[in-house]
Scaffold this motif. Structure first.
Motif, PDB file in Angstrom:
ATOM      1  N   GLN A 457     -65.523   3.773 -11.834  1.00  0.00           N
ATOM      2  CA  GLN A 457     -65.054   5.157 -11.879  1.00  0.00           C
ATOM      3  C   GLN A 457     -63.605   5.303 -11.417  1.00  0.00           C
ATOM      4  O   GLN A 457     -62.897   6.226 -11.845  1.00  0.00           O
ATOM      5  CB  GLN A 457     -65.960   6.044 -11.005  1.00  0.00           C
ATOM      6  CG  GLN A 457     -67.354   6.250 -11.568  1.00  0.00           C
ATOM      7  CD  GLN A 457     -68.315   5.154 -11.145  1.00  0.00           C
ATOM      8  OE1 GLN A 457     -67.891   4.077 -10.719  1.00  0.00           O
ATOM      9  NE2 GLN A 457     -69.615   5.412 -11.252  1.00  0.00           N
ATOM     10  N   ASN A 515     -63.447   5.703 -17.203  1.00  0.00           N
ATOM     11  CA  ASN A 515     -62.940   6.857 -17.951  1.00  0.00           C
ATOM     12  C   ASN A 515     -62.008   6.315 -19.033  1.00  0.00           C
ATOM     13  O   ASN A 515     -60.855   5.988 -18.768  1.00  0.00           O
ATOM     14  CB  ASN A 515     -62.201   7.808 -17.008  1.00  0.00           C
ATOM     15  CG  ASN A 515     -61.757   9.080 -17.700  1.00  0.00           C
ATOM     16  OD1 ASN A 515     -61.384   9.072 -18.868  1.00  0.00           O
ATOM     17  ND2 ASN A 515     -61.796  10.186 -16.965  1.00  0.00           N
ATOM     18  N   ASP A 573     -67.432   7.675 -25.039  1.00  0.00           N
ATOM     19  CA  ASP A 573     -66.228   8.248 -25.601  1.00  0.00           C
ATOM     20  C   ASP A 573     -66.163   8.027 -27.110  1.00  0.00           C
ATOM     21  O   ASP A 573     -66.284   6.907 -27.603  1.00  0.00           O
ATOM     22  CB  ASP A 573     -65.010   7.596 -24.923  1.00  0.00           C
ATOM     23  CG  ASP A 573     -63.722   8.308 -25.272  1.00  0.00           C
ATOM     24  OD1 ASP A 573     -63.244   8.113 -26.405  1.00  0.00           O
ATOM     25  OD2 ASP A 573     -63.205   9.049 -24.422  1.00  0.00           O
TER      26      ASP A 573
END
Length: 731
Positions: A457, A515, A573
């Protein structure tokens, strides 16, 4: 359209009934059948009726005036539950028969012992026919009609008795002698008549099975019949490809395709019409065309031949199917890319991806010989058809791929094989069989051709690409300087750019935990094969810190791993999904390193049972991987695996919901219901507020506790057997 193999379960059930009933049973039931005009078989009933005469005689009735009358009568008399085969023969060949009325005896010689012995062995899943019995059956002089030999009738009847093992040696098998490097039909007959006749028959049978990998003899026989009639593969046959993930939710329909001998696709979404493009593709396949079936872009499933196209005959609707005959049902990792589209005519890249795999070569060799035209890389793409979105650099491996699946399915472990295969430009199959691959991986990693990183993260663009980092300066180490730092991605990209003759691999473990937008930034676009340096649409970007112009070299491969239990693939994503190939890795309960007998405990069955319940209670993404049980070889290690790995994983999956964990374990005793005991204990300890507090206690609440660590049940084989056994079942 009727089921082309509907006769198989009906005949198999009839075989089992006769084998169980025996000689007297068959004689009695055969007399009760409504045979029609020809009653030559039951006329010999008093002296005995052998199963070979019965089955061949029954098969000839398919061409009688009222075949349904005969077969319905057999169904009633023998109490067959399977529906009788459809006797309306059109494009579908049901089973071998002829106009010859053959019985395996005459008025005096019945050969009952021989034929019953052959029958009882032939019906088994893996029959061990006695070669002497086979030869004696061929020597039955009465079974000769004109120029036809007993070989024809004997193998046809064996096929009726067990169509999953035997293949009739008739004129239809003679359609492929040259394609399969077999001798002519007459020479096969002569070889079968020799001393080792059954051995010769088996060797010819194996050649057919090798030519049709994964197919049953009754499927092979169907193909031979239609091919001889000129209704299948020909010089005009074209290649098409289809993805088994046909719905919006990406559900896999391969099991339905395989079982029902068809393929189909759905509209892209409820808001979209079929459109001219769908009409163009789906109505195009004709009888004799070849369908290459895949799941996503790198997993081959089957090769089939088009038998009928409902889309062309009945229009574009959700009930339409393209009916096929399977000639290869092997599943294998493909070599390189296939098309991205759900269905269309297959171009050279897709055909090549299938053809380079060993298990699909027999099909391409067969097609080549039957079409009498080379298919080195498959057909050329249609000039009116937009080119498929494939790797323009023609790499033999995907530039960007992600191995995904539940925990413990060997994703990280298998990145080693993928990385070595890429760098050495070898097929994955060869590397998987190479015992020295892991040592070469370590050497390549030490030399800088392979790099590894784990996303989390807090992982950032500065960690991955480049950024400014503070460093202590000066002798007293009191001053702070800021220096440009290259991240792991830029480091290996720079190495790859300087050494274009070598391949480089970056392994990103747990890629879905980072991310993606934050880590890749503007460089996500540069991962596409066409945007790589040397690609058709080569692109670069200016890096924000160094202001260097940066491009991703086309000799840098990226392999990611993704734990689907950590984060659903559906939430990944979108930019990453579009640029990566996804290779699913699911639990393999049949893995050779999973024991089937630890003091009577079958760990393979145990794993299957738990995963079946997890799929029902949760989903398929949270199953237990096979690596949890690899090399567990005694009760002590099995108990440790459960206490330290399996139970904690289930507690994480079900948020400590003891009731669901207990269901997964089939109530085997590892999880104890302490609700009543604790409730009673609390009430007894309450004093003056007993009544008031008692009302606050939820009578329905369940409290579960794990079995104490030292309890003997942890090393009791019955505790583990209870997980996969049904009530009352014994091992």
């Amino acid at each position: 359209m009727k089921e082309i193999y509907s006769w198989v379960p009906w005949f198999r059930e009839l075989v089992e009934k006769i084998a169980e009933g025996g000689e007297a049973y068959l004689t009695e039931k055969a007399k009760q059948v409504t045979w029609g005009e020809d009653t030559s078989l039951p006329q010999h009933g008093d002296k005995g009726i052998d199963p070979f005469s019965f089955f061949y005689f029954l098969a000839t009735k398919s061409t009688s005036n009222q075949p349904e009358l005969v077969y319905n009568s057999v169904s009633r008399g023998f109490e067959i539950k399977s529906p009788p085969p459809d006797m309306r023969i059109d494009d579908y060949y049901l089973f071998p028969t002829s106009g010859h009325k053959i019985l395996f005896h005459d008025k005096t010689n019945f050969y009952l012992d021989l034929l019953w012995r052959l029958f009882r062995e032939a019906k088994k899943d893996n029959p061990k026919i006695n070669p002497d019995d086979f030869k004696k059956a061929l020597d039955i002089k009465e079974v000769v009609v004109e120029k036809l030999t007993p070989t024809l009738f004997l193998t046809q009847t064996l096929f009726l008795i067990n169509p999953k093992y035997f293949l009739p040696l008739d004129s239809f098998t003679g359609v492929l002698p040259e394609a399969l490097d077999l001798p002519a039909q007459s020479e096969i007959e002569n070889e079968i008549k020799k001393q080792d006749g059954y051995g010769k028959y088996q060797s010819h049978l194996k050649k057919f099975q090798d030519a049709f990998p994964g197919c049953q003899p009754y499927e092979i026989n169907m193909f031979l019949y239609l091919q001889k009639s000129g209704r299948l593969i020909n010089a005009e046959s074209k290649f098409f490809q289809i993805d088994t993930l046909i719905d919006i939710d990406r559900s896999d329909y391969w099991d339905d395709f395989k079982k029902n001998n068809w393929v189909y696709t759905r509209r892209p979404g409820p808001e979209m019409s079929w459109g001219e493009e769908w009409k163009y593709h789906l109505t195009k396949p004709k009888r004799g065309d070849i369908i290459l079936v895949r799941t996503e872009r790198q997993r081959g499933r089957a090769v089939g031949i088009v038998q009928r196209n409902d889309y062309d005959e009945s229009g574009l609707n959700e009930n339409s199917r393209i009916h096929v005959l399977w000639i290869n049902k092997s599943e294998a990792q493909l070599f390189g890319f296939t098309d991205r589209r759900g269905f269309n005519e297959a171009g050279s890249v897709t055909c090549s991806a299938f053809k380079k795999i060993e298990s699909y070569k027999p099909s391409f060799d067969l097609i080549k010989r039957l079409t009498e035209k080379p298919i080195k890389n498959g057909p050329e793409p249609d000039i009116d058809d937009p080119p498929p979105e494939t790797d323009t650099m023609e790499h033999s491996h995907s530039l960007n791929q992600i191995l995904y699946g539940p925990p413990g399915t060997g994703k990280t472990y298998n990145t080693v094989n993928h990385a070595v295969a890429i760098i050495e430009d070898k097929s994955l199959d060869k590397i998987e069989d190479d015992k020295d691959a892991r040592q070469r991986f370590r050497e390549l990693k030490q030399d800088g051709q392979i790099a590894m990183v784990t996303f989390h993260q807090n992982f950032t663009y500065e960690d991955f690409i480049e950024g400014i980092r503070p460093v202590l300066a000066g002798d007293d180490r009191r001053d702070i300087e800021y220096k440009l730092h290259k991240g792991v991605f830029r480091e290996i990209a720079d190495h790859a750019r300087k050494n274009r003759e070598q391949n480089y691999v970056l392994i990103i473990d747990e890629i879905n935990r980072g991310n993606i937008a934050k880590i890749f930034g503007e460089l996500i676009t540069l991962l596409e094969s066409s945007k790589r340096t040397g690609g058709d649409d080569e692109a670069t970007a200016t890096l924000p810190y160094s202001q260097d112009s940066f491009g991703v070299p086309n000799n840098l491969y990226i392999i990611g791993t993704m734990n689907t239990a950590d984060r659903s693939i559906a939430l990944l994503d979108t930019a990453l999904r579009r640029r990566f190939e996804f290779i699913e890795m699911m639990p393999d309960a049949k893995h050779h390193r999973i024991s089937t007998d630890i003091e009577g405990v079958n760990c393979q069955k145990l794993l299957v049972a738990m995963n079946d319940r997890i799929r029902f209670l949760l989903d398929r993404e949270h199953q237990i991987g096979h690596t949890y049980f690899m090399d567990v070889d005694d009760m002590e290690s099995l108990a440790a695996t459960f206490k330290n790995r399996i139970i904690p994983l289930l507690q994480e999956y079900f948020y400590d919901n003891g009731e669901k964990i207990d269901l997964v374990l089939n109530g085997n005793g590892f999880i104890e219901d302490k609700s009543e005991e604790l409730r009673k204990d609390i009430l007894e300890k309450l004093s003056e507020n007993k009544n008031a507090l008692g009302e606050l206690i939820d009578e329905q609440r369940k409290i579960y506790e794990l079995l104490p660590d030292g309890d003997s049940k942890w090393e009791d084989p019955e505790s583990y057997q209870a997980i996969y056994k049904e009530q009352g079942e014994t091992e």
